[in-house]
Design a protein around this motif. Structure first.
Motif, PDB file in Angstrom:
ATOM      1  N   ALA A  88       0.850  -1.194   0.000  1.00 15.53           N
ATOM      2  CA  ALA A  88       0.000   0.000   0.000  1.00 15.53           C
ATOM      3  C   ALA A  88       0.883   1.239   0.000  1.00 15.53           C
ATOM      4  CB  ALA A  88      -0.930   0.010   1.211  1.00 15.53           C
ATOM      5  N   ASP A  89       0.334   2.353  -0.469  1.00 10.20           N
ATOM      6  CA  ASP A  89       1.069   3.618  -0.509  1.00 10.20           C
ATOM      7  C   ASP A  89       0.713   4.486   0.696  1.00 10.20           C
ATOM      8  OD1 ASP A  89       2.306   2.989  -2.953  1.00 10.20           O
ATOM      9  OD2 ASP A  89       0.551   3.688  -4.077  1.00 10.20           O
ATOM     10  N   ASP A  90       0.616   3.873   1.869  1.00 12.02           N
ATOM     11  CA  ASP A  90       0.263   4.637   3.065  1.00 12.02           C
ATOM     12  C   ASP A  90       1.489   5.364   3.604  1.00 12.02           C
ATOM     13  OD1 ASP A  90       1.325   2.085   3.657  1.00 12.02           O
ATOM     14  OD2 ASP A  90       0.521   2.158   5.688  1.00 12.02           O
ATOM     15  N   LEU A  91       1.262   6.464   4.300  1.00 13.03           N
ATOM     16  CA  LEU A  91       2.349   7.306   4.792  1.00 13.03           C
ATOM     17  C   LEU A  91       2.926   6.813   6.117  1.00 13.03           C
ATOM     18  CD1 LEU A  91       0.718  10.780   3.984  1.00 13.03           C
ATOM     19  CD2 LEU A  91       2.427   9.545   2.638  1.00 13.03           C
ATOM     20  N   GLN A  92       2.066   6.294   6.999  1.00  9.11           N
ATOM     21  CA  GLN A  92       2.543   5.865   8.310  1.00  9.11           C
ATOM     22  C   GLN A  92       3.158   4.472   8.273  1.00  9.11           C
ATOM     23  OE1 GLN A  92      -0.065   7.110  11.802  1.00  9.11           O
ATOM     24  NE2 GLN A  92      -1.527   7.383  10.116  1.00  9.11           N
ATOM     25  N   VAL A  93       2.854   3.666   7.289  1.00  9.25           N
ATOM     26  CA  VAL A  93       3.288   2.276   7.125  1.00  9.25           C
ATOM     27  C   VAL A  93       2.559   1.397   8.147  1.00  9.25           C
ATOM     28  CG1 VAL A  93       5.198   0.652   6.953  1.00  9.25           C
ATOM     29  CG2 VAL A  93       5.555   3.056   6.341  1.00  9.25           C
ATOM     30  N   PHE A  94       1.550   0.650   7.690  1.00 10.22           N
ATOM     31  CA  PHE A  94       0.691  -0.078   8.620  1.00 10.22           C
ATOM     32  C   PHE A  94       1.339  -1.339   9.186  1.00 10.22           C
ATOM     33  CE2 PHE A  94      -0.490  -2.123   4.595  1.00 10.22           C
ATOM     34  CZ  PHE A  94      -0.650  -3.454   4.945  1.00 10.22           C
ATOM     35  N   SER A  95       2.496  -1.754   8.651  1.00 14.57           N
ATOM     36  CA  SER A  95       3.232  -2.871   9.235  1.00 14.57           C
ATOM     37  C   SER A  95       4.565  -2.375   9.783  1.00 14.57           C
ATOM     38  CB  SER A  95       3.503  -3.968   8.207  1.00 14.57           C
ATOM     39  OG  SER A  95       4.352  -4.965   8.762  1.00 14.57           O
ATOM     40  N   ASN A  96       4.753  -2.487  11.091  1.00 13.37           N
ATOM     41  CA  ASN A  96       6.016  -2.056  11.692  1.00 13.37           C
ATOM     42  C   ASN A  96       7.149  -3.050  11.472  1.00 13.37           C
ATOM     43  OD1 ASN A  96       5.214  -4.085  13.439  1.00 13.37           O
ATOM     44  ND2 ASN A  96       4.784  -2.716  15.151  1.00 13.37           N
ATOM     45  N   LEU A  97       6.914  -4.130  10.714  1.00 16.49           N
ATOM     46  CA  LEU A  97       7.986  -5.061  10.354  1.00 16.49           C
ATOM     47  C   LEU A  97       8.715  -4.625   9.089  1.00 16.49           C
ATOM     48  CD1 LEU A  97       6.566  -8.666  10.897  1.00 16.49           C
ATOM     49  CD2 LEU A  97       7.892  -7.244  12.469  1.00 16.49           C
ATOM     50  N   ASP A  98       8.098  -3.787   8.287  1.00 15.50           N
ATOM     51  CA  ASP A  98       8.667  -3.389   7.004  1.00 15.50           C
ATOM     52  C   ASP A  98       9.929  -2.555   7.232  1.00 15.50           C
ATOM     53  OD1 ASP A  98       9.253  -2.669   4.452  1.00 15.50           O
ATOM     54  OD2 ASP A  98       7.308  -1.765   4.003  1.00 15.50           O
ATOM     55  N   ALA A  99      11.082  -3.149   6.959  1.00 16.63           N
ATOM     56  CA  ALA A  99      12.369  -2.484   7.183  1.00 16.63           C
ATOM     57  C   ALA A  99      12.986  -1.969   5.894  1.00 16.63           C
ATOM     58  CB  ALA A  99      13.342  -3.451   7.866  1.00 16.63           C
TER      59      ALA A  99
END
Length: 360
Positions: A88-99
């Motif tokens: 997704a092109d979200d600004l906050q990043v909905f998965s905190n695993l995405d490094a």
């Protein structure tokens, strides 16, 4: 259920780090000289609205070794592997695993901690700031990256937040039994490269200072309430310009259980902050939610939270519903649903996370 899978090189390096330190250090029957922990997390992500799916993996390994009286060597490393991210092109990043880009080995902590008195402790070395100032019993439940580090900081400073680290001097002073002041001074630019992490260059990288005053209600090991006020300020290299820029941020956090039924409780979360300078990428953020904790059910937790961030080039609201369900002592499953609205465009997204953790 999804199978666990991690990069072979990252797994080998992290586990070798743990095993080597463990084998080289004697232990006592009463209290182990070496404390170790290994955790593997795998997560499937699905952009329901757009149909895109992805896969995210994180391997963490940490070792703490007692040295002289009151001193300990603290080390931690991570390995990440992602497939088809972001979804997704979200600004906050909905998965905190995405490094971000895959990397088999990132050193995120390496230094010496010292207990000077029961009221004063300090650490010097490579460090990551998230656990010191932002990881709390309620925020640790949610998957949105804004709970790991508020976007008024992560969007405005090149700081030592997941998956990066920087040289740091960190101190904690327990003013009373329930009131603690935490102060950290970092090199101004964080990195995940070994050849750039162990440097303190304020002339070129600037400096970053963050502090928080924390008050917990009742015993710290029992969550009866948690309150925080914090600030951050620092200088960093200016993008495309000579010299450095200065920025600052202020924030607060309230966690308070308000309804107890036996060993179970319902609590409220309220957090927010501002970095109002025109140069800030994210100027305002707030989050509010409720969390149900069922201690009689092996620590089952469920929560609903709203995160709202105002950026210089847009604004975003993420409504997250999630739950953490321990299957056994070493395995936890966590599904999550998100409704994300970014500058007028809305999507729905889902996650299924599995966490395997072992240690002493």
């Amino acid at each position: 259920m999804m199978a666990l899978h991690f990069p072979v090189r990252g797994t080998a390096v992290c586990l070798a780090l743990c095993t080597g330190l463990i084998l080289c250090s004697p232990t006592r029957a009463s209290e182990p000289r070496v404390k170790w922990n290994v955790a593997g997390t795998t997560e499937g992500l699905w952009n329901i609205s757009g149909g895109k799916a992805g896969w995210c993996n994180l391997l963490e390994a940490s070792v703490e070794t007692r040295l002289w009286k009151g001193a300990r060597l603290e080390t931690a490393a991570i390995s990440t592997y992602n497939l088809n991210l972001p979804v997704a092109d979200d600004l906050q990043v909905f998965s905190n695993l995405d490094a971000g880009p895959d990397k088999a080995f990132r050193l995120i902590q390496a230094g010496i901690g010292q207990d000077f008195t029961p009221w004063l402790t300090a650490f010097a070395g490579l460090r990551n700031m998230d656990a010191d100032h932002f990881t709390t019993p309620f925020t640790g439940l949610f998957t949105n990256a804004s709970h790991g580090n508020f976007p008024i900081l992560s969007s405005n400073f090149p700081l030592a937040t997941y998956p990066l680290a920087a040289l740091c001097l960190h101190a904690e002073f327990r003013i009373t039994e329930n009131l603690t002041l935490r102060e950290s001074v970092y090199n101004g630019v964080a990195s995940d490269r070994l050849d750039r992490q162990f440097r303190f260059c304020p002339a070129s990288d600037g400096m970053f200072n963050i502090a928080s005053l924390n008050y917990h209600v009742g015993p710290e090991e029992e969550h009866h309430g948690f309150y925080t006020l914090g600030y951050a300020c620092g200088t960093a290299p200016a993008d495309g310009l000579d010299g450095k820029t200065f920025n600052y941020a202020l924030w607060g956090l309230v966690e308070q259980p308000f309804l107890h039924i036996g060993e179970n409780h319902l609590g409220a979360l309220l957090q927010g902050g501002t970095s109002p300078a025109d140069r800030s990428g994210c100027r305002y953020y707030w989050g509010a939610g409720v969390i149900l904790t069922c201690l009689q059910g092996k620590g089952i937790r469920a929560g609903l939270v709203v995160n709202r961030a105002l950026y210089a080039d847009g604004r975003e609201t993420d409504v997250e519903l999630t739950g953490s369900f321990p299957v056994c002592d070493w395995l936890t499953l966590q599904p999550a649903l998100h409704h994300i609205r970014t500058s007028g465009h809305a999507i729905a997204a889902a996650q299924l996370r599995a966490v395997v953790e072992i240690g002493n």
